[in-house]
Write a protein that holds these residues in place. Structure first.
Motif, PDB file in Angstrom:
ATOM      1  N   GLN A 184       0.824  -1.073   0.066  1.00  0.00           N
ATOM      2  CA  GLN A 184       0.013   0.132  -0.023  1.00  0.00           C
ATOM      3  C   GLN A 184       0.877   1.357  -0.006  1.00  0.00           C
ATOM      4  N   ALA A 185       1.932   1.061   0.785  1.00  0.00           N
ATOM      5  CA  ALA A 185       2.874   2.375   0.859  1.00  0.00           C
ATOM      6  C   ALA A 185       3.488   2.540  -0.388  1.00  0.00           C
ATOM      7  N   GLY A 186       3.845   1.434  -1.251  1.00  0.00           N
ATOM      8  CA  GLY A 186       4.481   1.533  -2.499  1.00  0.00           C
ATOM      9  C   GLY A 186       3.384   1.993  -3.639  1.00  0.00           C
ATOM     10  N   VAL A 187       2.058   1.545  -3.521  1.00  0.00           N
ATOM     11  CA  VAL A 187       1.355   2.148  -4.228  1.00  0.00           C
ATOM     12  C   VAL A 187       0.938   3.697  -4.085  1.00  0.00           C
ATOM     13  N   GLY A 188       0.959   3.993  -2.866  1.00  0.00           N
ATOM     14  CA  GLY A 188       0.542   5.157  -2.611  1.00  0.00           C
ATOM     15  C   GLY A 188       1.740   6.260  -3.007  1.00  0.00           C
ATOM     16  N   ALA A 189       2.927   5.761  -2.875  1.00  0.00           N
ATOM     17  CA  ALA A 189       4.043   6.524  -3.467  1.00  0.00           C
ATOM     18  C   ALA A 189       4.142   6.809  -4.877  1.00  0.00           C
ATOM     19  N   ALA A 190       3.812   5.642  -5.694  1.00  0.00           N
ATOM     20  CA  ALA A 190       3.780   5.670  -7.095  1.00  0.00           C
ATOM     21  C   ALA A 190       2.655   6.699  -7.706  1.00  0.00           C
ATOM     22  N   LEU A 191       1.281   6.737  -6.784  1.00  0.00           N
ATOM     23  CA  LEU A 191       0.254   7.400  -7.087  1.00  0.00           C
ATOM     24  C   LEU A 191       0.574   8.891  -6.887  1.00  0.00           C
ATOM     25  N   ALA A 192       1.480   9.159  -5.873  1.00  0.00           N
ATOM     26  CA  ALA A 192       1.894  10.632  -5.611  1.00  0.00           C
ATOM     27  C   ALA A 192       2.764  10.881  -6.803  1.00  0.00           C
ATOM     28  N   LEU A 193       3.674  10.372  -6.947  1.00  0.00           N
ATOM     29  CA  LEU A 193       4.806  10.413  -8.017  1.00  0.00           C
ATOM     30  C   LEU A 193       4.010  10.819  -9.288  1.00  0.00           C
ATOM     31  N   ALA A 194       2.967   9.866  -9.664  1.00  0.00           N
ATOM     32  CA  ALA A 194       2.388  10.060 -10.975  1.00  0.00           C
ATOM     33  C   ALA A 194       1.584  11.345 -10.936  1.00  0.00           C
ATOM     34  N   LEU A 195       0.883  11.676  -9.964  1.00  0.00           N
ATOM     35  CA  LEU A 195       0.120  12.772  -9.722  1.00  0.00           C
ATOM     36  C   LEU A 195       1.216  14.090  -9.821  1.00  0.00           C
ATOM     37  N   ILE A 196       2.103  14.064  -9.317  1.00  0.00           N
ATOM     38  CA  ILE A 196       3.293  15.033  -9.571  1.00  0.00           C
ATOM     39  C   ILE A 196       3.553  15.192 -10.948  1.00  0.00           C
ATOM     40  N   VAL A 197       3.960  14.037 -11.729  1.00  0.00           N
ATOM     41  CA  VAL A 197       4.276  14.257 -13.145  1.00  0.00           C
ATOM     42  C   VAL A 197       3.179  14.719 -13.817  1.00  0.00           C
ATOM     43  N   LEU A 198       1.988  14.172 -13.796  1.00  0.00           N
ATOM     44  CA  LEU A 198       0.772  14.756 -14.563  1.00  0.00           C
ATOM     45  C   LEU A 198       0.497  16.368 -14.340  1.00  0.00           C
ATOM     46  N   GLY A 199       0.699  16.571 -12.974  1.00  0.00           N
ATOM     47  CA  GLY A 199       0.647  18.139 -12.516  1.00  0.00           C
ATOM     48  C   GLY A 199       1.576  18.831 -13.554  1.00  0.00           C
ATOM     49  N   SER A 200       2.902  18.381 -13.521  1.00  0.00           N
ATOM     50  CA  SER A 200       3.635  19.223 -14.354  1.00  0.00           C
ATOM     51  C   SER A 200       3.744  19.228 -15.820  1.00  0.00           C
ATOM     52  N   VAL A 201       3.147  18.135 -16.138  1.00  0.00           N
ATOM     53  CA  VAL A 201       2.909  17.947 -17.690  1.00  0.00           C
ATOM     54  C   VAL A 201       1.622  18.895 -17.809  1.00  0.00           C
ATOM     55  N   TRP A 202       0.815  18.952 -17.247  1.00  0.00           N
ATOM     56  CA  TRP A 202      -0.530  19.857 -17.345  1.00  0.00           C
ATOM     57  C   TRP A 202      -0.221  21.322 -17.239  1.00  0.00           C
ATOM     58  N   ALA A 203       0.787  21.656 -16.308  1.00  0.00           N
ATOM     59  CA  ALA A 203       1.249  22.704 -16.166  1.00  0.00           C
ATOM     60  C   ALA A 203       2.056  23.337 -17.296  1.00  0.00           C
ATOM     61  N   LEU A 204       2.704  22.661 -17.843  1.00  0.00           N
ATOM     62  CA  LEU A 204       3.394  22.937 -18.927  1.00  0.00           C
ATOM     63  C   LEU A 204       2.737  22.821 -20.522  1.00  0.00           C
ATOM     64  N   GLY A 205       1.415  22.582 -20.345  1.00  0.00           N
ATOM     65  CA  GLY A 205       0.591  22.787 -21.370  1.00  0.00           C
ATOM     66  C   GLY A 205       0.620  21.418 -22.223  1.00  0.00           C
ATOM     67  N   GLY A 206       1.018  20.276 -21.602  1.00  0.00           N
ATOM     68  CA  GLY A 206       0.953  18.810 -22.217  1.00  0.00           C
ATOM     69  C   GLY A 206      -0.323  18.493 -22.569  1.00  0.00           C
ATOM     70  N   PHE A 207      -1.394  18.904 -21.964  1.00  0.00           N
ATOM     71  CA  PHE A 207      -2.775  18.219 -22.302  1.00  0.00           C
ATOM     72  C   PHE A 207      -3.530  19.330 -23.239  1.00  0.00           C
ATOM     73  N   ASP A 208      -2.900  20.521 -23.627  1.00  0.00           N
ATOM     74  CA  ASP A 208      -3.461  21.173 -24.537  1.00  0.00           C
ATOM     75  C   ASP A 208      -3.696  20.551 -25.725  1.00  0.00           C
ATOM     76  N   ARG A 209      -5.063  20.750 -26.227  1.00  0.00           N
ATOM     77  CA  ARG A 209      -5.656  19.983 -27.440  1.00  0.00           C
ATOM     78  C   ARG A 209      -4.826  20.722 -28.647  1.00  0.00           C
ATOM     79  N   GLU A 210      -4.029  19.895 -29.350  1.00  0.00           N
ATOM     80  CA  GLU A 210      -3.769  20.477 -31.003  1.00  0.00           C
ATOM     81  C   GLU A 210      -5.030  21.201 -31.710  1.00  0.00           C
ATOM     82  N   PRO A 211      -4.835  22.373 -32.111  1.00  0.00           N
ATOM     83  CA  PRO A 211      -5.662  23.146 -32.758  1.00  0.00           C
ATOM     84  C   PRO A 211      -5.955  22.277 -34.137  1.00  0.00           C
TER      85      PRO A 211
END
Length: 299
Positions: free
Chosen positions: A34-61
């Motif tokens: 559970q601790a490992g899964v939680g850590a992985a989820l936390a890391l994934a959220l951090i990565v996804l947040g960074s990608v979102w902040a950098l515009g990685g999820f902006d839809r191509e026009p």
């Protein structure tokens, strides 16, 4: 007997201890997972947040749809047997700058070259290219010399009522000349002709309903109410056209003496590629309210 019971109790106690130990180990493994899964989820959220902040999820026009330059109005061949169905030109991706060479080879002498004005009449240029690519004009007759002093061509039926199964609106009708200060003055006085000799213009079944038919002016023409859309000018071979203009005219079968006595046959009409180094064309003329053209039986 007492010692036997003691052994049984010890064995039961040992079994219980082993079970407890296994349960404790299993609980530790679950907590670790559970601790490992939680850590992985936390890391994934951090990565996804960074990608979102950098515009990685902006839809191509989505690519913008190419604008439609020309509109072709279908005509019913069933109601006019003189119409010839060769499809319609494209509505997009048409050249709109420079000029395009059109070569008219007749039975009357050397070929005539026309510079089609793509800047001011792109739809006319597209129509000529489309029709020429389908041999629409080949072996057709220029059936009339109009009262306006122009050779009229482009009707496969030779009747003045033929054309393709589409029409398109006028693009480059010259502005009417400014009125002269005195009523006695000529309306063309001091002004260049609206249709100089060598001008190529369209002539439709009605003003603004253009098809395949066109005029090549043998001489300067300066009407008070221009109606013909200009599509280009003769760059070579005007002498051939003017020589045709001197031929004897005969009755066209409708009581009008407008048909050349010697048939003027377009053996071939071709349109070349747009010129890439052509100088900018003059601004398009302002279209004025149109009146019925003077040539009879227009199409």
């Amino acid at each position: 007997m007492a010692s036997s019971r003691d052994r049984q109790r010890k064995l039961a106690r040992a079994k219980l201890d082993r079970q407890m130990a296994r349960r404790a180990a299993s609980a530790r493994r679950r907590r670790q997972i559970q601790a490992g899964v939680g850590a992985a989820l936390a890391l994934a959220l951090i990565v996804l947040g960074s990608v979102w902040a950098l515009g990685g999820f902006d839809r191509e026009p989505s690519p913008a749809a190419a604008p439609e330059i020309c509109a072709w109005t279908p005509q019913d061949a069933a109601s006019n047997s003189s119409l010839k169905d060769v499809g319609m030109p494209s509505t997009t991706g048409l050249p709109t700058t420079g000029t395009r060479p059109m070569t008219i080879t007749t039975n009357q002498g050397s070929p005539v070259t026309v510079d089609l004005d793509l800047a001011n009449a792109p739809c006319a240029g597209a129509s000529f290219a489309h029709l020429a690519g389908r041999s629409f004009y080949d072996n057709t007759t220029c059936h009339e010399i109009t009262a306006d002093g122009a050779l009229r061509c482009g009707d496969p039926s030779g009747t003045g009522t033929g054309g393709p199964t589409y029409t398109f609106t006028s693009e480059n009708v010259p502005s009417a000349p400014a009125p002269e200060p005195t009523p006695s003055a000529s309306p063309a006085a001091g002004q260049p002709p609206l249709y100089p000799a060598g001008t190529v213009a369209l002539i439709g079944s009605a003003p603004g309903a253009n098809g395949s038919q066109f005029l090549i002016f043998l001489k300067d023409f300066n009407p008070t109410a221009p109606t013909y859309p200009i599509v280009g000018k003769v760059s070579a071979g005007l002498d051939v056209i003017q020589k045709i203009g001197t031929t004897e005219l005969v009755d066209n079968g409708s009581g009008e003496k407008v048909k050349p006595k010697t048939d003027v046959v377009i053996q071939s009409l071709t349109v070349g590629e747009p010129a890439t180094d052509a100088p900018p064309a003059a601004p398009p003329a302002t279209t004025t309210p149109t009146a019925t053209p003077t040539a009879a039986g227009q199409s």
